[in-house]
Design an enzyme around this catalytic site. Sequence first.
Site, mmCIF file in Angstrom:
data_model
loop_
_atom_site.group_PDB
_atom_site.id
_atom_site.type_symbol
_atom_site.label_atom_id
_atom_site.label_comp_id
_atom_site.label_asym_id
_atom_site.label_seq_id
_atom_site.Cartn_x
_atom_site.Cartn_y
_atom_site.Cartn_z
ATOM 1 C CE LYS A 10 3.092 3.694 11.435
ATOM 2 N NZ LYS A 10 4.112 4.417 12.248
ATOM 3 C CG ASP A 134 4.615 -0.280 11.582
ATOM 4 O OD1 ASP A 134 4.658 -0.509 12.812
ATOM 5 O OD2 ASP A 134 5.200 0.683 11.051
#
Length: 282
Positions: A10, A134
Amino acid sequence: MRLTLHAQAKINWSLSICGEREDGYHDLDMLMQSIALSDELSFENARWITLSVDGQRLPCGDRNLVVRAANALNEALGLHRGARITLKKHIPARAGLGGGSADCAATLLALNRLWDLNLPLRTLMQIGLKLGADVPFCLQRGLARAQGVGEILTPCAGAPDYPLVMVTPGGGLSTPQVFKAWSVGGYPMTPVDTPALAAALLTGDLAAAQRLAHNDLEAPAISLMPEIGELIERFRALGADFVRMTGSGSTVFAAFHDEARARAAAAQVPGAILTHTSGPIR
């Protein structure tokens, strides 16, 4: 049965620190997106949980997020299931790209299928949050606003596709070290209009996105590793439409409107990786 999943990295288009919490973590406001760069994990049923990374079998201690994810599923449901897990790494470590969290999320998704658990995504996200901030985003993927420590997710409809060039200088940075540098350095908290930033990206306005975006950890990371600032200026000089450090670093990424310009920039920066933003890879 053998399952193979891609664990997507990401990027943070933005990262604002909103305050420090009593538990030592920080409240954040971020805009995150999955990218095509990914690790590859394969899973087979086995008597015990084993993990091999790039062909080397590793001890299954409690520090590895892949093993911790498998153990967490067993513990949550009172099971004693095993799996033979192989991991091919492509995402740089200590880079702000969420590689460990992505591998953890892929493990939860794969074992949920391999072991016929049929747990809903919400349950997997609750388990994943205990393993890493995350992980919930890496389970959901796409483009999303992430708040709190990262667990409050607001998905955005659509996921823009931009060519990216990325470089991870200096072997990466320690996330706690960067947050500590922010805390002791007296750096300001800079609010970002995250919905406006998402809208700019979704409409293809990278110039507006650059004006709106900010990463509060960029300055302290540069103080620890000046190469980050040098890379940001290098990408700007090469005509990138958007340049930012992702997460707590040390990866710097440059977004472009077209692939040809991205390829030309990548050819001029040693260690560059060419990839692109994306939605979830199924």
